[in-house]
Design an enzyme around this catalytic site. Structure first.
Site, PDB file in Angstrom:
ATOM      1  N   PRO A  66     -18.345   7.461  15.882  1.00 43.15           N
ATOM      2  CA  PRO A  66     -17.795   8.554  15.061  1.00 43.15           C
ATOM      3  C   PRO A  66     -18.376   9.897  15.508  1.00 43.15           C
ATOM      4  O   PRO A  66     -19.503   9.956  16.009  1.00 43.15           O
ATOM      5  CB  PRO A  66     -18.269   8.213  13.640  1.00 43.15           C
ATOM      6  CG  PRO A  66     -18.681   6.774  13.687  1.00 43.15           C
ATOM      7  CD  PRO A  66     -19.157   6.527  15.084  1.00 43.15           C
ATOM      8  N   LYS A 116      -9.131   8.488  22.709  1.00 45.95           N
ATOM      9  CA  LYS A 116      -8.448   9.521  23.494  1.00 45.95           C
ATOM     10  C   LYS A 116      -9.481  10.512  23.987  1.00 45.95           C
ATOM     11  O   LYS A 116     -10.593  10.619  23.449  1.00 45.95           O
ATOM     12  CB  LYS A 116      -7.377  10.240  22.658  1.00 45.95           C
ATOM     13  CG  LYS A 116      -7.890  10.974  21.407  1.00 45.95           C
ATOM     14  CD  LYS A 116      -8.469  12.351  21.632  1.00 45.95           C
ATOM     15  CE  LYS A 116      -8.986  12.993  20.344  1.00 45.95           C
ATOM     16  NZ  LYS A 116      -9.844  14.171  20.578  1.00 45.95           N
ATOM     17  N   ASP A 133      -4.872  14.249  14.439  1.00 47.77           N
ATOM     18  CA  ASP A 133      -4.870  13.495  15.698  1.00 47.77           C
ATOM     19  C   ASP A 133      -4.122  12.167  15.592  1.00 47.77           C
ATOM     20  O   ASP A 133      -3.723  11.598  16.613  1.00 47.77           O
ATOM     21  CB  ASP A 133      -6.309  13.192  16.154  1.00 47.77           C
ATOM     22  CG  ASP A 133      -7.016  14.395  16.758  1.00 47.77           C
ATOM     23  OD1 ASP A 133      -6.321  15.345  17.166  1.00 47.77           O
ATOM     24  OD2 ASP A 133      -8.253  14.377  16.832  1.00 47.77           O
TER      25      ASP A 133
END
Length: 268
Positions: A89, A9, A130
């Site tokens: 990450p 996202k 999230d």
């Protein structure tokens, strides 16, 4: 063996409204799912969660989520998970949160849906604010810590390019640098979001991205280079990804290769 895709996202704007009684910050953001994926492989076997980049199992959000699933349902999970990480990450792209949501949704299905949609949302949300978005996907306004979601349809489409420097941004470090002057009123943020939904991407703001640029020179270097190329840069989440609307020029690709930046061209 089952293969599932786990999307990334971006945040099309993020505002901090203040602190919640829990101590967490209250935010308003516009989530946008993008076609950039980790690949996840699920097979029957001893519960194990591995990645191609060596994330320790006990630190992996997927493993934490599966253990919590076992605790809540009383069902032993006999699946081995391998995650091919393409989403870096610490990039502000929600890769770990997406992995958590996608795997738990699939495992819940494979086990006959012992958890309702609401229970699944609560479980993943207790591990990552999230994660509930990735059970919903597409576009949504996130309120609270980001977990209170309102699906929306935006007028935003076309090419978008991600530029990801070789630095992992710490969300905790960025949030801990917030000061009261960074907070805005709900009315201000809501008006901005409605304009962005209608296609006015120049209204995108992200205070976490501003702080990340101060804390991590690598992020600011990407930001300034995108500006130099004539595009308006934006930061996703708390960094490190910088994105812009448009395609990647040869000049950008050359600079990225020299500096070790990852460039991802997508279509919304």
């Amino acid at each position: 063996m089952i293969k599932v895709l786990s999307p990334a996202k971006i945040n099309l704007g993020l505002w901090v409204l203040g602190r919640l009684p829990s101590g967490y910050h209250e935010i308003l953001t516009l989530y946008q799912e993008i076609p950039f994926y980790d690949e996840i492989y699920i097979r029957e076997g001893v519960l194990r969660v591995e990645t191609n980049i060596g994330i320790p199992q006990e630190e992996n959000l997927v493993y934490k989520g599966l253990r919590e699933f076992e605790r809540i349902t009383g069902i032993e999970i006999n699946y081995s998970i391998f995650i091919q990480k393409n989403i870096p990450p610490g990039a502000g792209l929600g890769g770990g949160s997406s992995n958590l949501a996608v795997v738990l949704k699939k495992v819940n299905e494979l086990l006959g849906s012992p958890l309702s949609e609401e229970e699944l949302r609560e479980l993943v949300g207790s591990i990552s604010a999230d994660a509930p978005f990735f059970l919903l996907g597409k576009s949504a306004i996130g309120r609270g810590k980001g977990e209170v979601l309102e699906p929306v349809e935006t007028e935003i489409s076309g090419k978008i390019t991600l530029v990801i420097p070789q630095v992992s941004s710490s969300t905790g470090r960025v949030y801990s640098s917030l000061r009261e002057e960074h907070f805005v009123t709900p009315e201000y943020a809501e008006e901005k979001i409605q304009r962005i939904i209608s296609g006015e991407v120049e209204e995108i703001e992200n205070v976490l991205g501003d702080i990340a640029r101060e804390l991590y020179p690598e992020i600011n270097e990407v930001y300034r280079f995108v500006e130099y190329l004539g595009f308006k840069p934006f930061v996703s989440g708390s960094g490190s990804t910088v994105y812009f609307f448009g395609g990647a020029s040869e000049e950008l690709k050359k600079a990225a290769k020299m500096r070790g930046w990852k460039v991802v061209e997508l279509e919304l």
